[in-house]
Design an enzyme around this catalytic site. Structure first.
Site, mmCIF file in Angstrom:
data_model
loop_
_atom_site.group_PDB
_atom_site.id
_atom_site.type_symbol
_atom_site.label_atom_id
_atom_site.label_comp_id
_atom_site.label_asym_id
_atom_site.label_seq_id
_atom_site.Cartn_x
_atom_site.Cartn_y
_atom_site.Cartn_z
ATOM 1 N N CYS A 167 -9.792 -9.332 24.604
ATOM 2 C CA CYS A 167 -9.339 -8.560 23.758
ATOM 3 C C CYS A 167 -9.998 -8.619 22.270
ATOM 4 O O CYS A 167 -10.982 -9.340 22.321
ATOM 5 C CB CYS A 167 -7.826 -9.265 22.807
ATOM 6 S SG CYS A 167 -6.861 -9.620 24.267
ATOM 7 N N TRP A 200 -6.204 -6.919 26.271
ATOM 8 C CA TRP A 200 -6.693 -7.150 27.748
ATOM 9 C C TRP A 200 -5.383 -7.798 28.209
ATOM 10 O O TRP A 200 -5.402 -9.225 27.943
ATOM 11 C CB TRP A 200 -7.820 -7.793 27.888
ATOM 12 C CG TRP A 200 -8.442 -7.874 29.411
ATOM 13 C CD1 TRP A 200 -9.199 -6.766 30.009
ATOM 14 C CD2 TRP A 200 -8.537 -8.811 30.045
ATOM 15 N NE1 TRP A 200 -9.525 -7.132 31.229
ATOM 16 C CE2 TRP A 200 -8.986 -8.531 31.331
ATOM 17 C CE3 TRP A 200 -7.810 -10.104 30.126
ATOM 18 C CZ2 TRP A 200 -9.127 -9.352 32.460
ATOM 19 C CZ3 TRP A 200 -8.085 -10.982 31.248
ATOM 20 C CH2 TRP A 200 -8.721 -10.493 32.304
ATOM 21 N N ASN A 218 -5.825 -12.856 19.799
ATOM 22 C CA ASN A 218 -6.570 -13.330 21.005
ATOM 23 C C ASN A 218 -6.466 -14.515 21.358
ATOM 24 O O ASN A 218 -6.308 -15.479 20.489
ATOM 25 C CB ASN A 218 -8.416 -13.083 20.827
ATOM 26 C CG ASN A 218 -8.698 -11.469 20.337
ATOM 27 O OD1 ASN A 218 -7.452 -10.640 20.404
ATOM 28 N ND2 ASN A 218 -9.693 -11.333 20.258
ATOM 29 N N GLY A 219 -6.396 -14.638 22.630
ATOM 30 C CA GLY A 219 -6.267 -16.109 23.231
ATOM 31 C C GLY A 219 -4.853 -16.156 24.142
ATOM 32 O O GLY A 219 -4.254 -15.253 24.284
ATOM 33 N N LYS A 257 -24.247 -7.250 40.281
ATOM 34 C CA LYS A 257 -24.225 -6.046 39.638
ATOM 35 C C LYS A 257 -23.626 -4.816 40.425
ATOM 36 O O LYS A 257 -22.802 -4.107 39.690
ATOM 37 C CB LYS A 257 -25.662 -5.468 39.329
ATOM 38 C CG LYS A 257 -26.439 -6.344 38.282
ATOM 39 C CD LYS A 257 -25.876 -6.096 36.887
ATOM 40 C CE LYS A 257 -24.922 -7.085 36.424
ATOM 41 N NZ LYS A 257 -25.306 -8.208 36.001
ATOM 42 N N GLU A 285 -19.734 -5.233 40.553
ATOM 43 C CA GLU A 285 -18.939 -4.898 39.226
ATOM 44 C C GLU A 285 -18.937 -3.514 38.721
ATOM 45 O O GLU A 285 -17.788 -3.289 38.151
ATOM 46 C CB GLU A 285 -19.148 -6.017 38.368
ATOM 47 C CG GLU A 285 -20.695 -5.896 37.729
ATOM 48 C CD GLU A 285 -20.922 -7.190 36.747
ATOM 49 O OE1 GLU A 285 -20.016 -7.787 36.135
ATOM 50 O OE2 GLU A 285 -22.082 -7.703 36.802
ATOM 51 N N HIS A 326 -27.246 -17.633 60.224
ATOM 52 C CA HIS A 326 -26.260 -18.713 60.464
ATOM 53 C C HIS A 326 -24.823 -17.670 60.276
ATOM 54 O O HIS A 326 -23.729 -18.403 59.883
ATOM 55 C CB HIS A 326 -26.485 -19.799 59.166
ATOM 56 C CG HIS A 326 -27.781 -20.369 59.589
ATOM 57 N ND1 HIS A 326 -27.820 -21.413 60.686
ATOM 58 C CD2 HIS A 326 -28.718 -20.443 58.911
ATOM 59 C CE1 HIS A 326 -29.119 -21.724 60.506
ATOM 60 N NE2 HIS A 326 -29.645 -21.373 59.622
ATOM 61 N N LYS A 329 -16.198 -8.349 28.694
ATOM 62 C CA LYS A 329 -17.458 -8.927 28.298
ATOM 63 C C LYS A 329 -17.553 -10.476 28.072
ATOM 64 O O LYS A 329 -18.376 -10.966 28.222
ATOM 65 C CB LYS A 329 -17.947 -7.982 27.085
ATOM 66 C CG LYS A 329 -19.290 -8.452 26.698
ATOM 67 C CD LYS A 329 -20.408 -7.742 27.542
ATOM 68 C CE LYS A 329 -21.718 -8.070 27.274
ATOM 69 N NZ LYS A 329 -22.713 -8.070 28.518
#
Ligand code: F6R
Length: 611
Positions: A2, A74, A98-99, A488, A491, A507, A606
């Site tokens: 967030c 988020w 946030n949190g 990379k 994502e 293997h 991020k």
């Protein structure tokens, strides 16, 4: 995760909040909102999805006022929806957060029993109700109410709170989640990250856990939770707002890939002693005695930073001959590891805020290990808790997928290994000079590789854009690059990809190879070359579509590969800086061709400040 912005000043606040939130978009979010003190009330606007939706809501119903708070959410507690979006209101109180509030279940039960009307699924709304309750009980106003409410909260938070009844004031508080204040003559800002505030001020104050600050126009009064005043020095941030803009590139990720030569140059600046073949190590925070007596090094990191740390192990072992372990921070923490005095932890984190890395480093420090942070964000939590910080100077990285921060982390790990090797007597003069000389040339070499391979990589991306699975193989220093190439691609393009140590192929994973599977083989001329070439031939024999990343003029690579992406011949320690560049470009081009949200891939954030 967030994002928070807040503004108290003389300007109309809505555009400032929206602009700040836009600069935090890269952190990842699924809804957004603002609360603004307007005409003796608090007016609210919230919307699900991209910020454009919030902007439209504000165009339809403009809110004017000079004090406000904004948020990009988020989702953690409750799905993305308007009612779950921040800010949350209770009576005169508005809160963004946030949190994660860990005791939210007990808190919800208590508040509901006492009559609170809880309308969302979030833990944040409970904070608003709790502060409102304290405000009703007490006589000390909002600051006192926030202080008393915080005593009942367990967990991580960065909070910004306003009251309808206290115009021109925002109260902020921090525990474990990042929060920075921006100071200007006529205004005070707060934000969860530096880029949100950069266009407005470079004078910033980083709050510590347990701080509470009262923001009014042009001032910030900081205290501890118990009310004791504290001074937190302001820092001038040398990132320019332009650094956080796209500069004509289609995406931040592409811009940041191209910026790597500059980022490496900035990171090396003032640190290379070319005459002596050494590193100026004053920032490293270890004495010469410490350097000689270190028993072991533990590298702790997550994700892409973990791949840099894996490369760091090769550097530390081969250059400084120090036993080194690389750990995923999320696995290290809480494992009761054997670590203590004489051990050095290097916590590698571009954001400096990743919770797993922070907690892991803290646990190691409590057991007596020294902690050195390698981070890109000055004043962030991990450098603050560490004994010393060796910063990378990549500038703000906005694309969620890390590129320039990754290669600058490699540079710092290599510089640290040289510094340590010189002090431990494991790196001789001639070798050291050769390494330092090559490091100094790195920006030019990287520029050539990005410019010289771009078109070919784009063509390869066009050919394989629809491949369902992609493999990346490498050995030694290029094994972590194979992992990074796969990460990379996953994502940003959502294509399934695997990175493997080339020797592991037979293997198991070799069963995956057929004519539909592109296989990237990282095979610069190094001590592993012959064996990697053997693995390339095995992949080819199973009809894999081989794309070699090889040293210029490598005839064997040309003979057996569909495509060869060439890099110049360099000291093997430097090769990862070059082999990773086409992999970053490949991930970018496939994602762009597929039309994904390259800079903010789905589900990603991020700065990962949750567990
Ligand atoms: C991937 C990526 C992540 C981060 C990870 C750790 O491109 O960026 O895997 O590397 O979340 O983040 P930091 O380095 O901020 O600790």
């Amino acid at each position: 995760m967030c994002g928070i912005v807040g503004y108290v000043g003389t300007e109309n606040t809505a555009p400032i909040l929206l602009d700040g939130l836009r600069r935090l978009e890269y952190r990842g979010y699924d809804s957004a909102g603002v609360a603004i003190q307007s005409g003796g009330e608090i007016a609210l606007a919230r919307a699900v999805g991209k910020l454009r939706n919030l902007e439209r809501a504000l165009e339809a119903n403009p809110i004017r006022g000079t004090t406000g708070i904004g948020h990009t959410r988020w989702a953690t507690h409750g799905r993305p929806s308007e009612v779950n979006a921040h800010p949350h209101l209770s009576g005169p109180v508005a809160v963004v957060h946030n949190g994660i509030i860990e005791n939210h279940l007990a808190l919800r039960a208590r508040l509901v029993e006492r009559g609170a009307k809880v309308v969302s699924d979030t833990d944040t709304e409970l904070v608003a109700h709790l502060i409102h309750e304290k405000l009703r009980e007490g006589h000390g106003g909002l600051e006192d109410a926030v202080r008393r409410a915080l005593r009942e909260l367990h967990g991580a938070y960065a909070l910004a709170v306003m009251s309808r009844d206290e115009p021109g004031r925002i109260i902020v508080a921090k525990a474990s989640s990042p929060l920075v204040l921006g100071l200007a003559d006529d205004a005070t800002y707060c934000g969860s990250d530096i880029p949100a505030l950069l266009p407005y001020t470079r004078r910033m104050v980083f709050l510590e856990d347990g701080d509470l600050a009262v923001l009014e126009r042009g001032t910030a009064r900081i205290t501890r939770l118990d009310g004791t005043p504290v001074e937190r020095p302001s820092k001038e941030i040398d990132w320019s707002p332009v650094m956080a803009e796209k500069a004509g590139f289609k995406h931040f990720m592409l811009k940041e890939i191209h910026e790597q030569p500059r980022a490496i140059e900035d990171t090396l600046r003032g640190r290379l002693d070319r005459e002596r073949g050494d590193i100026h190590g004053h920032e490293i925070g270890l004495s010469e005695d410490d350097a000689r007596s270190i028993r072991r090094v533990f590298l702790l990191a997550c994700g892409t930073s973990h791949h840099a740390a894996m490369t760091g192990r090769y550097y530390l072992e081969s250059i400084a001959r120090v036993p080194t372990t690389v750990e995923l921070a999320s696995e290290f923490r809480g494992r009761d590891p054997v670590i203590g005095e004489g051990d050095l932890v290097i916590a590698v984190s571009q954001s400096g805020e990743t919770l797993d890395t922070l907690v892991a480093a803290r646990e190691a420090k409590e057991r007596g290990a020294k902690v050195l942070a390698i981070a890109n964000v000055i004043g962030s939590a991990i450098p603050r808790m560490s004994d010393a910080a060796f910063y990378t100077h990549a500038g703000p990285e906005i694309g969620v997928a890390s590129t320039k921060c990754f290669t600058t982390q490699l540079a710092n790990l290599l510089m640290f290994s040289i510094w340590l090797g010189r002090r431990r007597g494991t790196l001789g003069d001639a070798d050291a000079r050769a390494l330092v000389e090559q490091l100094a040339r790195l920006p030019i070499l990287m520029k050539d590789v990005v410019g010289g391979t771009r078109q070919l990589v784009m063509n390869v991306a066009k050919r394989y854009r629809d491949a369902r699975d992609v493999l990346f193989l490498g050995r030694g220093l290029n094994f972590p690059m194979a992992l990074e190439g796969a990460l990379k691609l996953k994502e940003v393009s959502y294509v399934h990809a695997e990175g493997y140590a080339a020797g592991e192929m037979k293997h198991g994973p070799i069963a995956l190879i057929d004519s539909a599977v592109p296989v990237f083989v990282l095979m610069p001329k190094d001590r592993w070359y012959d064996r990697t070439l053997g693995n390339l031939q095995e992949a080819k024999a199973r009809e894999g579509q081989v794309i070699a990343i090889a040293t210029e003029g490598d005839e064997s690579a040309h003979a057996v590969s569909e495509d060869v992406i060439e890099i110049p011949l360099v000291h093997e320690a430097l090769a990862p800086f070059l082999t990773v560049l086409p992999l970053q470009l490949y991930a970018y081009y496939v994602a762009d061709l597929k039309g994904t949200d390259v800079d903010q891939p789905r589900n990603l954030a991020k700065t990962v400040t949750v567990e």
